[in-house]
Design a protein around this motif. Sequence first.
Motif, PDB file in Angstrom:
ATOM      1  N   VAL A   4       0.813  -1.204   0.000  1.00 42.56           N
ATOM      2  CA  VAL A   4       0.000   0.000   0.000  1.00 42.56           C
ATOM      3  C   VAL A   4       0.855   1.266   0.000  1.00 42.56           C
ATOM      4  O   VAL A   4       0.422   2.320  -0.466  1.00 42.56           O
ATOM      5  CB  VAL A   4      -0.970  -0.009   1.200  1.00 42.56           C
ATOM      6  CG1 VAL A   4      -0.225   0.207   2.513  1.00 42.56           C
ATOM      7  CG2 VAL A   4      -2.071   1.031   1.027  1.00 42.56           C
ATOM      8  N   MET A   5       2.096   1.177   0.493  1.00 45.66           N
ATOM      9  CA  MET A   5       2.975   2.340   0.579  1.00 45.66           C
ATOM     10  C   MET A   5       3.822   2.545  -0.672  1.00 45.66           C
ATOM     11  O   MET A   5       4.447   3.584  -0.838  1.00 45.66           O
ATOM     12  CB  MET A   5       3.909   2.205   1.787  1.00 45.66           C
ATOM     13  CG  MET A   5       3.216   2.261   3.128  1.00 45.66           C
ATOM     14  SD  MET A   5       2.492   3.890   3.442  1.00 45.66           S
ATOM     15  CE  MET A   5       3.988   4.889   3.568  1.00 45.66           C
ATOM     16  N   SER A   6       3.838   1.576  -1.555  1.00 46.61           N
ATOM     17  CA  SER A   6       4.689   1.660  -2.741  1.00 46.61           C
ATOM     18  C   SER A   6       4.237   2.776  -3.663  1.00 46.61           C
ATOM     19  O   SER A   6       3.047   3.107  -3.751  1.00 46.61           O
ATOM     20  CB  SER A   6       4.666   0.328  -3.494  1.00 46.61           C
ATOM     21  OG  SER A   6       5.365   0.432  -4.718  1.00 46.61           O
ATOM     22  N   SER A   7       5.172   3.347  -4.398  1.00 47.81           N
ATOM     23  CA  SER A   7       4.841   4.351  -5.401  1.00 47.81           C
ATOM     24  C   SER A   7       4.631   3.723  -6.780  1.00 47.81           C
ATOM     25  O   SER A   7       4.348   4.434  -7.745  1.00 47.81           O
ATOM     26  CB  SER A   7       5.960   5.396  -5.493  1.00 47.81           C
ATOM     27  OG  SER A   7       7.188   4.768  -5.862  1.00 47.81           O
ATOM     28  N   GLU A  10       1.733  -1.178  -9.983  1.00 44.98           N
ATOM     29  CA  GLU A  10       1.431  -2.607  -9.910  1.00 44.98           C
ATOM     30  C   GLU A  10       1.679  -3.199  -8.524  1.00 44.98           C
ATOM     31  O   GLU A  10       1.424  -4.389  -8.320  1.00 44.98           O
ATOM     32  CB  GLU A  10       2.231  -3.359 -10.967  1.00 44.98           C
ATOM     33  CG  GLU A  10       1.757  -3.028 -12.381  1.00 44.98           C
ATOM     34  CD  GLU A  10       2.462  -3.848 -13.445  1.00 44.98           C
ATOM     35  OE1 GLU A  10       2.274  -5.082 -13.457  1.00 44.98           O
ATOM     36  OE2 GLU A  10       3.198  -3.257 -14.250  1.00 44.98           O
ATOM     37  N   GLU A  11       2.140  -2.369  -7.594  1.00 43.92           N
ATOM     38  CA  GLU A  11       2.303  -2.822  -6.210  1.00 43.92           C
ATOM     39  C   GLU A  11       1.208  -2.282  -5.302  1.00 43.92           C
ATOM     40  O   GLU A  11       0.709  -2.995  -4.446  1.00 43.92           O
ATOM     41  CB  GLU A  11       3.695  -2.442  -5.701  1.00 43.92           C
ATOM     42  CG  GLU A  11       4.790  -3.191  -6.457  1.00 43.92           C
ATOM     43  CD  GLU A  11       6.194  -2.832  -5.994  1.00 43.92           C
ATOM     44  OE1 GLU A  11       6.338  -2.037  -5.035  1.00 43.92           O
ATOM     45  OE2 GLU A  11       7.158  -3.349  -6.605  1.00 43.92           O
ATOM     46  N   PHE A  12       0.786  -1.002  -5.496  1.00 44.55           N
ATOM     47  CA  PHE A  12      -0.330  -0.536  -4.656  1.00 44.55           C
ATOM     48  C   PHE A  12      -1.681  -0.907  -5.263  1.00 44.55           C
ATOM     49  O   PHE A  12      -2.690  -0.927  -4.573  1.00 44.55           O
ATOM     50  CB  PHE A  12      -0.223   0.959  -4.322  1.00 44.55           C
ATOM     51  CG  PHE A  12      -0.377   1.926  -5.462  1.00 44.55           C
ATOM     52  CD1 PHE A  12      -1.628   2.251  -5.974  1.00 44.55           C
ATOM     53  CD2 PHE A  12       0.734   2.581  -5.988  1.00 44.55           C
ATOM     54  CE1 PHE A  12      -1.766   3.174  -6.992  1.00 44.55           C
ATOM     55  CE2 PHE A  12       0.605   3.511  -7.011  1.00 44.55           C
ATOM     56  CZ  PHE A  12      -0.648   3.811  -7.521  1.00 44.55           C
ATOM     57  N   ILE A  13      -1.715  -1.232  -6.574  1.00 50.69           N
ATOM     58  CA  ILE A  13      -2.879  -1.870  -7.195  1.00 50.69           C
ATOM     59  C   ILE A  13      -2.400  -3.237  -7.682  1.00 50.69           C
ATOM     60  O   ILE A  13      -2.072  -3.427  -8.855  1.00 50.69           O
ATOM     61  CB  ILE A  13      -3.442  -1.055  -8.371  1.00 50.69           C
ATOM     62  CG1 ILE A  13      -3.782   0.372  -7.957  1.00 50.69           C
ATOM     63  CG2 ILE A  13      -4.685  -1.748  -8.947  1.00 50.69           C
ATOM     64  CD1 ILE A  13      -4.930   0.520  -6.987  1.00 50.69           C
ATOM     65  N   SER A  14      -2.338  -4.184  -6.773  1.00 46.42           N
ATOM     66  CA  SER A  14      -1.782  -5.502  -7.078  1.00 46.42           C
ATOM     67  C   SER A  14      -2.853  -6.410  -7.664  1.00 46.42           C
ATOM     68  O   SER A  14      -3.886  -6.666  -7.036  1.00 46.42           O
ATOM     69  CB  SER A  14      -1.214  -6.124  -5.800  1.00 46.42           C
ATOM     70  OG  SER A  14      -1.031  -7.511  -5.947  1.00 46.42           O
ATOM     71  N   ILE A 257     -10.880   1.424  -4.242  1.00 46.67           N
ATOM     72  CA  ILE A 257     -10.707   1.519  -2.781  1.00 46.67           C
ATOM     73  C   ILE A 257      -9.240   1.320  -2.419  1.00 46.67           C
ATOM     74  O   ILE A 257      -8.704   2.008  -1.542  1.00 46.67           O
ATOM     75  CB  ILE A 257     -11.615   0.504  -2.057  1.00 46.67           C
ATOM     76  CG1 ILE A 257     -13.083   0.807  -2.344  1.00 46.67           C
ATOM     77  CG2 ILE A 257     -11.355   0.537  -0.543  1.00 46.67           C
ATOM     78  CD1 ILE A 257     -14.062  -0.218  -1.801  1.00 46.67           C
ATOM     79  N   MET A 258      -8.558   0.419  -3.109  1.00 52.52           N
ATOM     80  CA  MET A 258      -7.118   0.242  -2.888  1.00 52.52           C
ATOM     81  C   MET A 258      -6.359   1.526  -3.207  1.00 52.52           C
ATOM     82  O   MET A 258      -5.410   1.893  -2.497  1.00 52.52           O
ATOM     83  CB  MET A 258      -6.587  -0.918  -3.737  1.00 52.52           C
ATOM     84  CG  MET A 258      -7.069  -2.278  -3.283  1.00 52.52           C
ATOM     85  SD  MET A 258      -6.612  -3.599  -4.438  1.00 52.52           S
ATOM     86  CE  MET A 258      -4.851  -3.742  -4.113  1.00 52.52           C
ATOM     87  N   HIS A 259      -6.769   2.214  -4.256  1.00 54.14           N
ATOM     88  CA  HIS A 259      -6.114   3.476  -4.624  1.00 54.14           C
ATOM     89  C   HIS A 259      -6.326   4.513  -3.517  1.00 54.14           C
ATOM     90  O   HIS A 259      -5.391   5.236  -3.137  1.00 54.14           O
ATOM     91  CB  HIS A 259      -6.682   3.989  -5.943  1.00 54.14           C
ATOM     92  CG  HIS A 259      -5.769   4.939  -6.655  1.00 54.14           C
ATOM     93  ND1 HIS A 259      -5.934   5.283  -7.982  1.00 54.14           N
ATOM     94  CD2 HIS A 259      -4.672   5.630  -6.241  1.00 54.14           C
ATOM     95  CE1 HIS A 259      -4.985   6.140  -8.338  1.00 54.14           C
ATOM     96  NE2 HIS A 259      -4.214   6.375  -7.299  1.00 54.14           N
ATOM     97  N   ALA A 260      -7.546   4.569  -2.978  1.00 53.28           N
ATOM     98  CA  ALA A 260      -7.837   5.485  -1.873  1.00 53.28           C
ATOM     99  C   ALA A 260      -6.993   5.138  -0.642  1.00 53.28           C
ATOM    100  O   ALA A 260      -6.443   6.027   0.030  1.00 53.28           O
ATOM    101  CB  ALA A 260      -9.323   5.448  -1.534  1.00 53.28           C
ATOM    102  N   GLU A 261      -6.878   3.847  -0.356  1.00 52.21           N
ATOM    103  CA  GLU A 261      -6.061   3.402   0.778  1.00 52.21           C
ATOM    104  C   GLU A 261      -4.596   3.787   0.581  1.00 52.21           C
ATOM    105  O   GLU A 261      -3.918   4.195   1.528  1.00 52.21           O
ATOM    106  CB  GLU A 261      -6.193   1.881   0.941  1.00 52.21           C
ATOM    107  CG  GLU A 261      -7.567   1.430   1.413  1.00 52.21           C
ATOM    108  CD  GLU A 261      -7.764  -0.082   1.296  1.00 52.21           C
ATOM    109  OE1 GLU A 261      -8.666  -0.609   1.953  1.00 52.21           O
ATOM    110  OE2 GLU A 261      -7.017  -0.737   0.526  1.00 52.21           O
ATOM    111  N   ALA A 266       0.226   6.583   1.920  1.00 52.21           N
ATOM    112  CA  ALA A 266       1.492   7.091   1.383  1.00 52.21           C
ATOM    113  C   ALA A 266       1.575   8.605   1.357  1.00 52.21           C
ATOM    114  O   ALA A 266       2.671   9.176   1.453  1.00 52.21           O
ATOM    115  CB  ALA A 266       1.703   6.536  -0.030  1.00 52.21           C
ATOM    116  N   LYS A 267       0.429   9.280   1.226  1.00 49.28           N
ATOM    117  CA  LYS A 267       0.431  10.740   1.089  1.00 49.28           C
ATOM    118  C   LYS A 267      -0.236  11.460   2.259  1.00 49.28           C
ATOM    119  O   LYS A 267      -0.251  12.689   2.303  1.00 49.28           O
ATOM    120  CB  LYS A 267      -0.264  11.148  -0.222  1.00 49.28           C
ATOM    121  CG  LYS A 267       0.413  10.574  -1.471  1.00 49.28           C
ATOM    122  CD  LYS A 267       1.851  11.060  -1.609  1.00 49.28           C
ATOM    123  CE  LYS A 267       2.532  10.476  -2.821  1.00 49.28           C
ATOM    124  NZ  LYS A 267       3.959  10.882  -2.912  1.00 49.28           N
TER     125      LYS A 267
END
Length: 472
Positions: A4-7, A10-14, A257-261, A266-267
């Motif tokens: 979830v912290m990755s920039s 393909e890691e924060f939207i796995s 929802i993953m993008h929101a998380e 991260a931000k």
Amino acid sequence: MYDVMSSKAEEFISDEEIQDCLTYAEENKNNRELIDQILTKAREMKGITHREALVLLDCELEDKNQEIYQLAKEIKQEFYGNRIVMFAPLYLSNYCINGCEYCPYHAKNKHIRRKKLSQEEIKAEVIALQDMGHKRLALEAGEDPKNNPIEYILESIKTIYGIHHKNGDIRRVNVNIAATTVEEYRMLKEAGIGTYILFQETYNKESYEKLHPTGPKSDYAYHTEAMDRAMDGGIDDVGLGVLYGLNNYRYDFTGIIMHAEHLEAAKGCGPHTISVPRLRRADDIDPDTFDNGISDDLFAKIVACLRIAVPYTGMIVSTRESKECRERVLELGISQISGGSKTSVGGYVSPEPEEENSAQFDVSDNRTLDEVVKWLMEMDYVPSFCTACYREGRTGDRFMSLLKSKQIVNCCHPNALMTLKEYLEDYASPETKKVGEELIARELEVVTNPKVRQIAKDYIEQIHEGRRDFRF
């Protein structure tokens, strides 16, 4: 690979994580004990995870579905009350070099009429919007470095903010343009934009690349990581969205929802808004060819589950949806709607004949802004033209803190009533004005702080006498 912290997109939207969630939700969609646990957590109104939200979306138990709808209504009321923010899109240019297969602006469409507004034409469009009563715009433009460079967008924003016509002012300009660089996002921030909006369309990388075969938008990672760059460029408020009907709705519901998380983790601040557009017919575009359409019932449940998952985020539904559909989802989570919208370039001054349709999509709700405002008030909603938080610097995490502390009723509610009073005095039909005056009198009593309530009453009286632009 999920992080979830990755920039990295393909890691924060796995994909692996989403596929696992799809299986998990399918296996547990009628697991009454688990659903009760999720609903208990959700009643704390602090949000639930993408995995938990998908279980609720997939749930087939009728009594639990009714609990989901009821909870969504309660969360909406708790954080946003009965205020509905009003806005309108303004299309600057339909020149585009991308090959998006669901959009009539795609570069291969040779029979759509291409147009780009001059600054004088923008001025005329803005005056037409001001004469309706709008205070908040969402700028739209295709991606074309030659015809729509960042300099054109910046000049257009400056033009819009500089137009003062009678009592009309555009007080907040949101921008929906293609993914760009940190440097250009910084330029947009300096130009005074409100929210930067960018729809993902679909979070499924394979589907995304098929739907975007050519042009800069074909780069999935660059597009998906745009919000990180926008926030790095100083833009506090960003708006997410997927286009339901393009891809499997369960996948994209989980992805957004993953993008929101990710943005929250991260931000330090999640999205300011989430939009829920559905694919619509347009020139050269037939939605039936995508075979992923969702029913009105399913659309309503998506809205309800998003509201439960991201309780603090504003939610937007446009005139893509019918009056009946919009009425249903307003109570389930929607906090912003458009009214009197035109989706063609120059459409407010010179509406196109049907045979020359160059709109980005067909509008289902064709009512005037006055009709929409009256309709909302007759359902006891407060149409809000407020832009105070943006202009007072209450953006990003500062706005979210106000929302989470539940002090918004003493800030946003009186601001909404004051901007509604401006609308009634300057633009409303006599019938709409009568309904509105009665609504304002009732809704002033909702303000819990007696000092704020009295100041709001005083300001509203001054608005009646001719003064404008008060805010808390």
